[in-house]
Write an enzyme that holds these catalytic residues in place. Structure first.
Site, PDB file in Angstrom:
ATOM      1  N   ALA A  10      64.053  35.978  75.770  1.00 28.39           N
ATOM      2  CA  ALA A  10      63.157  37.143  75.263  1.00 28.39           C
ATOM      3  C   ALA A  10      61.836  38.305  75.645  1.00 28.39           C
ATOM      4  CB  ALA A  10      62.500  36.518  74.219  1.00 28.39           C
TER       5      ALA A  10
ATOM      6  N   TYR B 107      61.766  33.235  78.643  1.00 23.99           N
ATOM      7  CA  TYR B 107      61.733  34.324  79.271  1.00 23.99           C
ATOM      8  C   TYR B 107      62.583  34.805  78.686  1.00 23.99           C
ATOM      9  CZ  TYR B 107      63.573  35.246  84.126  1.00 23.99           C
ATOM     10  OH  TYR B 107      63.383  35.620  85.787  1.00 23.99           O
TER      11      TYR B 107
ATOM     12  N   SER C 166      53.488  38.552  96.277  1.00 24.26           N
ATOM     13  CA  SER C 166      53.161  37.518  97.623  1.00 24.26           C
ATOM     14  C   SER C 166      53.965  36.345  97.808  1.00 24.26           C
ATOM     15  CB  SER C 166      52.033  36.249  96.803  1.00 24.26           C
ATOM     16  OG  SER C 166      52.369  36.037  95.778  1.00 24.26           O
ATOM     17  N   ARG C 167      55.486  36.398  96.942  1.00 28.62           N
ATOM     18  CA  ARG C 167      56.136  35.605  96.669  1.00 28.62           C
ATOM     19  C   ARG C 167      57.832  35.981  96.514  1.00 28.62           C
ATOM     20  NH1 ARG C 167      55.995  30.455  94.122  1.00 28.62           N
ATOM     21  NH2 ARG C 167      54.133  31.438  93.035  1.00 28.62           N
TER      22      ARG C 167
HETATM   23  P1  NAP Z   1      58.391  33.756  92.037  1.00 24.80           P
HETATM   24  O1  NAP Z   1      58.636  33.069  94.100  1.00 24.80           O
HETATM   25  O2  NAP Z   1      58.610  32.722  91.803  1.00 24.80           O
HETATM   26  O3  NAP Z   1      57.453  34.226  92.479  1.00 24.80           O
HETATM   27  C1  NAP Z   1      56.861  35.613  92.125  1.00 24.80           C
HETATM   28  C2  NAP Z   1      55.180  36.067  92.035  1.00 24.80           C
HETATM   29  O4  NAP Z   1      54.558  36.456  90.569  1.00 24.80           O
HETATM   30  C3  NAP Z   1      54.519  35.098  92.951  1.00 24.80           C
HETATM   31  O5  NAP Z   1      54.300  36.202  93.361  1.00 24.80           O
HETATM   32  C4  NAP Z   1      53.231  35.099  92.211  1.00 24.80           C
HETATM   33  O6  NAP Z   1      51.977  34.841  92.223  1.00 24.80           O
HETATM   34  C5  NAP Z   1      53.070  35.913  91.134  1.00 24.80           C
HETATM   35  N1  NAP Z   1      52.898  35.667  89.659  1.00 24.80           N
HETATM   36  C6  NAP Z   1      53.171  34.590  88.959  1.00 24.80           C
HETATM   37  N2  NAP Z   1      52.951  34.385  87.963  1.00 24.80           N
HETATM   38  C7  NAP Z   1      51.792  35.956  87.602  1.00 24.80           C
HETATM   39  C8  NAP Z   1      50.408  36.463  87.216  1.00 24.80           C
HETATM   40  N3  NAP Z   1      50.447  36.442  86.253  1.00 24.80           N
HETATM   41  N4  NAP Z   1      49.911  38.166  87.595  1.00 24.80           N
HETATM   42  C9  NAP Z   1      50.292  37.865  88.509  1.00 24.80           C
HETATM   43  N5  NAP Z   1      51.011  37.531  89.695  1.00 24.80           N
HETATM   44  C10 NAP Z   1      51.329  36.544  88.763  1.00 24.80           C
HETATM   45  O7  NAP Z   1      59.599  34.855  91.798  1.00 24.80           O
HETATM   46  P2  NAP Z   1      60.976  35.523  91.932  1.00 24.80           P
HETATM   47  O8  NAP Z   1      62.212  34.617  92.154  1.00 24.80           O
HETATM   48  O9  NAP Z   1      60.782  36.169  93.280  1.00 24.80           O
HETATM   49  O10 NAP Z   1      60.964  36.508  91.033  1.00 24.80           O
HETATM   50  C11 NAP Z   1      59.851  37.635  90.788  1.00 24.80           C
HETATM   51  C12 NAP Z   1      60.833  38.577  89.515  1.00 24.80           C
HETATM   52  O11 NAP Z   1      62.544  38.994  89.841  1.00 24.80           O
HETATM   53  C13 NAP Z   1      60.851  37.309  88.478  1.00 24.80           C
HETATM   54  O12 NAP Z   1      60.013  38.714  87.097  1.00 24.80           O
HETATM   55  C14 NAP Z   1      61.130  37.210  87.639  1.00 24.80           C
HETATM   56  O13 NAP Z   1      61.246  36.552  86.489  1.00 24.80           O
HETATM   57  C15 NAP Z   1      62.997  38.272  88.001  1.00 24.80           C
HETATM   58  N6  NAP Z   1      64.101  37.251  88.274  1.00 24.80           N
HETATM   59  C16 NAP Z   1      63.807  36.029  89.527  1.00 24.80           C
HETATM   60  C17 NAP Z   1      64.811  35.693  89.710  1.00 24.80           C
HETATM   61  C18 NAP Z   1      65.849  34.573  90.484  1.00 24.80           C
HETATM   62  O14 NAP Z   1      66.217  34.449  91.025  1.00 24.80           O
HETATM   63  N7  NAP Z   1      64.568  34.751  91.613  1.00 24.80           N
HETATM   64  C19 NAP Z   1      66.544  36.364  89.084  1.00 24.80           C
HETATM   65  C20 NAP Z   1      65.626  37.039  87.529  1.00 24.80           C
HETATM   66  C21 NAP Z   1      64.936  37.560  87.327  1.00 24.80           C
HETATM   67  P3  NAP Z   1      51.315  33.968  93.452  1.00 24.80           P
HETATM   68  O15 NAP Z   1      52.351  33.363  94.460  1.00 24.80           O
HETATM   69  O16 NAP Z   1      49.739  34.174  93.526  1.00 24.80           O
HETATM   70  O17 NAP Z   1      51.536  32.517  92.283  1.00 24.80           O
END
Ligand code: NAP
Length: 247
Positions: free
Chosen positions: A157, A155, A14-15
């Site tokens: 872990a 996180y 979604s985001r």
């Molecule tokens: P984000 O903007 O916070 O978006 C999180 C997404 O995960 C949203 O679509 C949310 O849905 C969904 N979500 C959360 N809990 C869920 C659940 N229990 N079941 C199904 N969907 C769920 O995160 P992001 O920054 O794009 O991160 C995406 C991935 O990349 C994650 O795994 C994160 O750990 C990894 N990552 C991110 C970064 C960074 O710097 N941003 C760095 C390293 C790794 P809703 O919108 O419905 O809440």
């Protein structure tokens, strides 16, 4: 990259990074199922962006930490697209606290969504992929899973666990023409990092040789490559996309 005719499921689409991945896969021609946890409006926006490329789309609410909801979601995607060729385990959360103040619930919530959620989807979808004798699984890890970070024991872990799980599943599934890889983003501009204090952000930027945060589209490009036939001989790998942060 040509993914015409492929069926993809992206969790947490979604985001942020998940949305960029869904759009990149749609742009390459794949039909895309967009999973979300609660933010239906944002998921529909992702769907609109994907549908603009003329592919089939599906928006589906499911908590990836819940096995029953995962099963219903995967059955629904299979029914809709006839198959699932590409799974991107992207859904993730943070609950940051220094270890001494971290509750058991803070620890388990993050493990359940990030690690157990990826396991459940990977296990259920790989059953279909084995029958198809084709599959591409891409799991989102993090620079934090490779190097650790103060305030993120839970996180780190979960994301280190994703790497171990990726390598093990890759060994189990390689002979069935299924690749399993991880992408480890550095600091990417999304809602997840928007909550980090300016002081902490500045410190992080100072540790990135490229001297800037990354964009979700830069992660999506690596995922789309791993999902394509051009990456057929790459499995069990962790591709860092972090501007050199982990060097
Ligand atoms: P984000 O903007 O916070 O978006 C999180 C997404 O995960 C949203 O679509 C949310 O849905 C969904 N979500 C959360 N809990 C869920 C659940 N229990 N079941 C199904 N969907 C769920 O995160 P992001 O920054 O794009 O991160 C995406 C991935 O990349 C994650 O795994 C994160 O750990 C990894 N990552 C991110 C970064 C960074 O710097 N941003 C760095 C390293 C790794 P809703 O919108 O419905 O809440």
């Amino acid at each position: 990259m040509d993914l015409t005719g492929k069926g993809a499921l992206v969790t947490g689409a979604s985001r942020g990074i998940g949305r960029a991945i869904a759009v990149a896969l749609a742009k390459a021609g794949a039909d895309v199922a967009i999973n979300y946890a609660g933010n239906e409006e944002a998921a529909k926006k992702t769907e609109e962006l994907c549908a603009a490329y003329g592919v089939n789309t599906l928006v589906i609410k499911a908590d990836v930490a819940n096995a029953e909801e995962c099963k219903t979601m995967i059955d629904c995607v299979k029914e809709h697209f006839g198959k699932i060729d590409i799974l991107v385990n992207n859904a993730g959360i943070t609950k940051d606290k220094l270890m001494l103040g971290m509750t058991e619930a803070d620890f388990m919530d993050v493990i359940n969504t990030n690690l157990k959620g990826s396991f459940l989807c990977m296990q259920m979808v790989s059953k279909l992929m084995i029958k198809q004798r084709y599959g591409r699984i891409i799991n989102l890890s993090s620079v934090v899973g490779l190097h650790g970070n103060a305030g993120q024991v839970n996180y780190a872990a979960s994301k280190a666990g994703v790497i171990g799980m990726t390598k093990s599943a890759a060994k189990e599934l390689a002979s069935r023409n299924i690749t399993v890889n991880a992408v480890a983003p550095g600091m990417i501009e999304t809602d997840m990092t928007a909550v980090i204090s300016e002081k902490a952000k500045e410190a992080m930027l100072g540790s990135i040789p490229a001297a800037r945060a990354g964009k979700p589209e830069e992660i999506a490009d690596a995922v789309a490559f791993l999902a394509s036939d051009r990456a057929a001989y790459i499995t069990g790998q962790v591709i860092s996309v972090d501007g050199g942060m982990g060097i």
